[in-house]
Design a protein around this motif. Structure first.
Motif, PDB file in Angstrom:
ATOM      1  N   MET A  54       2.213 107.155  37.380  1.00  0.00           N
ATOM      2  CA  MET A  54       3.829 106.845  37.319  1.00  0.00           C
ATOM      3  C   MET A  54       4.382 107.105  38.474  1.00  0.00           C
ATOM      4  N   MET A  55       4.056 108.001  39.153  1.00  0.00           N
ATOM      5  CA  MET A  55       4.673 108.605  40.624  1.00  0.00           C
ATOM      6  C   MET A  55       4.335 107.447  41.371  1.00  0.00           C
ATOM      7  N   ARG A  56       3.083 106.937  41.574  1.00  0.00           N
ATOM      8  CA  ARG A  56       2.572 106.137  42.585  1.00  0.00           C
ATOM      9  C   ARG A  56       3.079 104.759  42.245  1.00  0.00           C
ATOM     10  N   TYR A  57       3.232 104.595  41.041  1.00  0.00           N
ATOM     11  CA  TYR A  57       3.839 102.943  40.561  1.00  0.00           C
ATOM     12  C   TYR A  57       5.400 103.142  41.025  1.00  0.00           C
ATOM     13  N   ALA A  58       5.935 104.033  40.851  1.00  0.00           N
ATOM     14  CA  ALA A  58       7.401 104.299  41.360  1.00  0.00           C
ATOM     15  C   ALA A  58       7.595 104.071  42.795  1.00  0.00           C
ATOM     16  N   LEU A  59       6.719 104.854  43.700  1.00  0.00           N
ATOM     17  CA  LEU A  59       7.066 104.976  44.940  1.00  0.00           C
ATOM     18  C   LEU A  59       6.768 103.285  45.474  1.00  0.00           C
ATOM     19  N   ARG A  60       5.680 102.770  44.825  1.00  0.00           N
ATOM     20  CA  ARG A  60       5.228 101.290  45.455  1.00  0.00           C
ATOM     21  C   ARG A  60       6.566 100.510  44.963  1.00  0.00           C
ATOM     22  N   ARG A  61       7.346 100.636  43.978  1.00  0.00           N
ATOM     23  CA  ARG A  61       8.450  99.814  43.568  1.00  0.00           C
ATOM     24  C   ARG A  61       9.557  99.955  44.480  1.00  0.00           C
ATOM     25  N   ILE A  62       9.855 101.505  44.830  1.00  0.00           N
ATOM     26  CA  ILE A  62      10.920 101.804  45.687  1.00  0.00           C
ATOM     27  C   ILE A  62      10.559 101.218  47.035  1.00  0.00           C
ATOM     28  N   LEU A  63       9.652 101.377  47.544  1.00  0.00           N
ATOM     29  CA  LEU A  63       9.229 100.704  49.009  1.00  0.00           C
ATOM     30  C   LEU A  63       9.434  99.443  48.861  1.00  0.00           C
ATOM     31  N   GLY A  64       9.099  98.677  47.752  1.00  0.00           N
ATOM     32  CA  GLY A  64       9.274  97.273  47.752  1.00  0.00           C
ATOM     33  C   GLY A  64      10.504  96.626  48.163  1.00  0.00           C
ATOM     34  N   VAL A  65      11.533  97.616  47.908  1.00  0.00           N
ATOM     35  CA  VAL A  65      12.879  97.184  47.867  1.00  0.00           C
ATOM     36  C   VAL A  65      13.216  96.654  49.403  1.00  0.00           C
ATOM     37  N   PHE A  66      12.519  97.323  50.273  1.00  0.00           N
ATOM     38  CA  PHE A  66      13.360  97.402  51.929  1.00  0.00           C
ATOM     39  C   PHE A  66      12.873  95.942  52.345  1.00  0.00           C
ATOM     40  N   PRO A  67      11.797  95.609  51.934  1.00  0.00           N
ATOM     41  CA  PRO A  67      11.522  94.291  52.886  1.00  0.00           C
ATOM     42  C   PRO A  67      12.108  93.183  52.189  1.00  0.00           C
ATOM     43  N   THR A  68      12.178  93.102  50.742  1.00  0.00           N
ATOM     44  CA  THR A  68      13.219  92.096  50.113  1.00  0.00           C
ATOM     45  C   THR A  68      14.512  92.166  50.762  1.00  0.00           C
ATOM     46  N   LEU A  69      15.218  93.412  50.736  1.00  0.00           N
ATOM     47  CA  LEU A  69      16.397  93.489  51.191  1.00  0.00           C
ATOM     48  C   LEU A  69      16.628  92.873  52.808  1.00  0.00           C
ATOM     49  N   PHE A  70      15.562  93.175  53.564  1.00  0.00           N
ATOM     50  CA  PHE A  70      15.518  92.600  54.842  1.00  0.00           C
ATOM     51  C   PHE A  70      15.618  91.131  54.988  1.00  0.00           C
ATOM     52  N   ILE A  71      14.695  90.491  54.084  1.00  0.00           N
ATOM     53  CA  ILE A  71      14.695  88.953  53.871  1.00  0.00           C
ATOM     54  C   ILE A  71      16.081  88.501  53.513  1.00  0.00           C
ATOM     55  N   ILE A  72      16.662  89.098  52.484  1.00  0.00           N
ATOM     56  CA  ILE A  72      18.028  88.483  51.915  1.00  0.00           C
ATOM     57  C   ILE A  72      19.080  88.623  53.382  1.00  0.00           C
ATOM     58  N   ILE A  73      18.982  89.743  53.905  1.00  0.00           N
ATOM     59  CA  ILE A  73      20.093  89.857  55.234  1.00  0.00           C
ATOM     60  C   ILE A  73      19.551  88.894  55.995  1.00  0.00           C
ATOM     61  N   THR A  74      18.505  88.612  56.575  1.00  0.00           N
ATOM     62  CA  THR A  74      18.042  87.797  57.703  1.00  0.00           C
ATOM     63  C   THR A  74      18.412  86.338  57.268  1.00  0.00           C
ATOM     64  N   LEU A  75      18.068  86.078  56.046  1.00  0.00           N
ATOM     65  CA  LEU A  75      18.401  84.513  55.576  1.00  0.00           C
ATOM     66  C   LEU A  75      19.821  84.359  55.528  1.00  0.00           C
ATOM     67  N   SER A  76      20.552  85.375  54.910  1.00  0.00           N
ATOM     68  CA  SER A  76      22.111  85.007  54.807  1.00  0.00           C
ATOM     69  C   SER A  76      22.762  84.874  56.099  1.00  0.00           C
ATOM     70  N   PHE A  77      22.380  85.824  57.156  1.00  0.00           N
ATOM     71  CA  PHE A  77      22.847  85.799  58.240  1.00  0.00           C
ATOM     72  C   PHE A  77      22.712  84.607  59.010  1.00  0.00           C
ATOM     73  N   PHE A  78      21.600  84.113  58.984  1.00  0.00           N
ATOM     74  CA  PHE A  78      21.787  82.519  59.708  1.00  0.00           C
ATOM     75  C   PHE A  78      22.132  81.634  58.648  1.00  0.00           C
ATOM     76  N   VAL A  79      21.919  81.488  57.642  1.00  0.00           N
ATOM     77  CA  VAL A  79      22.406  80.399  56.639  1.00  0.00           C
ATOM     78  C   VAL A  79      23.889  80.413  56.891  1.00  0.00           C
ATOM     79  N   ILE A  80      24.642  81.414  56.700  1.00  0.00           N
ATOM     80  CA  ILE A  80      26.233  81.604  56.936  1.00  0.00           C
ATOM     81  C   ILE A  80      26.690  80.709  58.187  1.00  0.00           C
TER      82      ILE A  80
END
Ligand SMILES: Nc1ncnc2c1ncn2[C@@H]1O[C@H](COP(=O)(O)OP(=O)(O)OP(=O)(O)O)[C@@H](O)[C@H]1O
Ligand code: SF4
Ligand SMILES: [Mg+2]
Lengths: 354, 307
Positions: B1-27
């Motif tokens: 469960m810990m490994r699963y949780a850790l993997r999920r938490i780390l997965g958030v950052f790339p997604t956030l980065f993509i959202i920021i980048t896309l929005s920055f240029f789309v705006i």
């Protein structure tokens, strides 16, 4: 031929050979059971006037093709039918009527005196509960032991059903176990409260062949050691040969033949039983002997043929069979529903001779 | 469960980065800029302003500067609310919006799950039909209809609650907005729970539980409910997104000084930094709630922890 139609009350008599004292009262006595399902396009009669008495310590094999009503008959006894089912008849377990009783009354018997295991071990255990807890749960429900004692007993049960590495398994989840292991766990759950009777509904059908043999061996061993009565539902007459004392053959929701294993397997009287036997591989015949399949399809319970439901597939069928349903009659220790039975062999098998 | 949780938490950052980048240029693709006013500014003043905010630089340089600011927790200055930084603006409105949104999600779960369970257990009874009928209404009616309706009935007519507005610390002002926002989610969760519980009640393991002679209560609570809640948990992500967009409407209807208005105003004004700030905040919020949903899912169903 002398024959007596079997009515509800007559079904109680005439025990055949097998385990347990022949005079003992049956553990489970099913009389004139019928199960019908209400569906949007009419009622489906899944089980019709089914009667069967099981004595303490004996194993009755219940065979028949898919849709014959085997599962529904015993789910009815357990009070586990789907909500669109209508049940009639009687099923007395240790003298106590089960049919139509409310769940909280059935719950005093289910899982303690009377247990059931199912065909599909892969989906029959709760996925989010540890195996040990699922066994202990029964004990905690039906006995007044402590959780620690229940756990110890769960461990003993896992060992009893030959689960390897039992201590570790207690804390595993079902998906971490193989199908064979899960069926052993199911058996452990069923055995938890030392039931006097176990209903096993095709316990090995979903497993591969070697595992099947192991599970059957385990069931045979449990029956021998615990003196538990057992109903073994199966497609496979071969399975029955190894364990059962008597065999009940079902067709189209009805009991068509009942007798000792020996009589039914060696000298079947019902043409359907004979056809079933011929359709299974035999060890005492050359491996390349042609395997016969029963011609035609099992009947659809929605549209059961009139008269004898087997007549469209029966090589003995005559005009009468199309119109008149053959009554279930007693023949010594056996029972049979057929107008033109397979002739009995010249020297009848030993047990059937009175 | 810990490994699963850790993997999920780390997965958030790339997604956030993509959202920021896309929005920055789309705006930036949208025509117009922050200093295009009704009356056009003299070109040299506009150029000065753009230079002051770094808008004269190449886009990639602006982007890198924005990112490095973000890492330090700096959302930059607002182009339109001249004396405020974006951080200050968001800090003003966000607590109210958060309180509104999270209360709505919590209320939806707290009410929706029991209602759905009750409907399933009383399948095809008047209770069931009643709950499901109200649920259909709850899903069909938009908040700009239910909101004013509630304000009218409970505020003006019955005078139980304030019609609209906000006073710090006065939770009464939140009741109607929260209920309005939660209603469709309650309805949806009730329907999801009912359908999935009915399905689980037909499974083999529930039959096993009944064959054990367990009381029906225990069968439902210990065996059936947990797997039945899986679809509800999966819906938490979309529900969050729904609540965020819904809160824009509800905040307007009830005159709540939340942060929702900044997203709309920011977009209209081409207030790039403000819009970006809102996107980062709401994006992180959605991702976090999705993450929480994933973790709950893993807890509910041990099978997903190993893959
Ligand atoms: N809930 C239900 N609604 C309608 N029909 C049903 C329902 N449950 C079972 N049946 C029908 O009842 C009939 C008897 O089914 P049953 O499960 O007893 O067969 P079976 O002898 O156990 O067969 P199998 O070997 O395939 O398990 C089947 O035709 C089945 O389609
Ligand atoms: S009654 Fe007729 S059709 Fe039915 S099994 Fe006997 S011989 Fe065949
Ligand atoms: Mg079956």
């Amino acid at each position: 031929m002398h024959s007596t139609p079997v009515t509800g009350s007559a079904a109680r008599s005439t025990p055949a050979g097998g385990a347990g004292p022949a005079t003992a009262a049956p553990v489970l006595e099913i009389e004139e059971l019928s199960v019908r399902f209400a569906t949007p396009d009419g009622e489906i009669p899944a089980v019709n006037a089914f009667s069967l008495a099981i004595r303490p310590g004996e194993c009755v094999g219940v065979v028949g093709e898919s849709g014959a009503g085997k599962s529904q008959s015993f789910l009815a006894v357990m009070g586990l039918l789907a909500s669109n089912a209508k049940v009639e008849g009687r099923a007395r377990f240790e003298g106590r009527e089960l049919l139509g009783r409310p769940a909280d009354e059935l719950n005093q018997v289910r899982g303690s005196r009377l247990a059931m295991i199912f065909q599909d071990p892969m989906t029959s255990l709760t996925p989010h509960m540890r195996v040990g807890d699922q066994i202990a749960e029964s004990l905690l429900r039906h006995t007044s032991i402590s959780p620690a004692q229940a756990r110890a007993r769960a461990l003993a049960l896992l060992n009893r059903v030959h689960v390897t590495d039992a201590e570790r398994r207690l804390d595993q989840y079902p998906h971490e176990l193989s199908g064979g292991m899960r069926q052993r766990v199911m058996i452990a759950v069923a055995l938890a409260c030392d039931p006097v009777m176990l209903i096993a509904d095709e316990p090995t059908t979903a497993l591969d062949v070697t595992i099947q043999a192991q599970i059957l061996q385990l069931l045979a061993e449990l029956k021998r050691d615990q003196g538990m009565a057992m109903v073994l539902v199966t497609h496979d007459l071969g399975v029955v040969a190894g364990i059962a004392d008597r065999v009940a053959v079902m067709y189209g929701g009805r009991l068509v033949e009942l007798g000792s294993v020996r009589q039914v397997l060696k000298a079947p009287r019902h043409p359907y039983t004979q056809a079933l036997l011929r359709s299974m591989p035999r060890v005492d015949e050359p491996a390349d002997a042609p395997l016969l399949t029963i011609q035609g399809q099992p009947p659809n319970p929605r549209r059961l043929p009139p008269g004898c439901a087997f007549h469209p597939r029966c090589s003995f069928a005559q005009e009468t069979c199309r119109h008149e349903r053959p009554p279930l009659v007693e023949l010594g220790a056996s029972r049979l529903a057929c107008h033109f039975p397979v002739p009995a062999p010249a020297t009848p098998p030993a047990e059937v001779t009175p | 469960m810990m490994r699963y949780a850790l993997r999920r938490i780390l997965g958030v950052f790339p997604t956030l980065f993509i959202i920021i980048t896309l929005s920055f240029f789309v705006i930036r693709l949208a025509p117009g800029g922050p200093f295009d006013e009704e009356q056009a500014l003299p070109p040299e003043i506009k150029a000065n302003l753009e230079a002051a905010y770094g808008l004269d630089r190449p886009l990639t340089e602006q982007y890198l500067r924005y990112l490095s600011g973000l890492v330090r927790g700096d959302f930059g200055p607002s182009f339109k609310f001249k004396d405020f930084s974006v951080t200050e603006l968001i800090a003003q409105g966000l607590p109210i919006s958060l309180l509104l949104g999270l209360s709505a999600v919590a209320l939806a779960l707290l009410v929706g799950i029991p209602l759905g369970t009750l409907a399933a257990l009383r399948q095809n009874s008047p209770t069931d039909y009643g709950i499901m009928g109200v649920a259909v209404l709850g899903i069909a009616l938009p908040s700009f209809v239910t909101g004013p309706l509630f304000a009218l009935v409970f505020g003006l007519y019955l005078r139980w609650l304030p019609v609209a507005g906000w006073e710090t610390g006065q939770l009464r002002y939140l009741v109607l907005p929260v209920v309005t926002l939660a209603l469709p989610v309650i309805a949806y969760i009730a329907r999801l729970t009912r359908g999935s519980l009915l399905e689980v009640l037909r499974t083999n393991f529930v039959r096993t539980a009944r064959a054990k002679g367990l009381p029906e209560r225990q069968v439902i609570l210990k065996h059936a409910l947990r797997p039945a809640l899986l679809p509800v948990v999966s819906y938490l992500g979309p529900a969050t997104a729904f609540v965020i967009t819904g809160s824009l409407v509800v905040e307007t209807v009830f005159g709540l000084p939340g942060s929702g208005r900044y997203l709309v105003q920011g977009a209209i004004n081409r207030d790039y930094t403000l819009v970006m700030g809102m996107i980062v905040v709401y994006g992180s919020l959605t991702l976090t709630l999705n993450l929480v949903a994933d973790l709950i899912y893993g807890w509910l169903d041990p099978r997903v922890r190993y893959d």
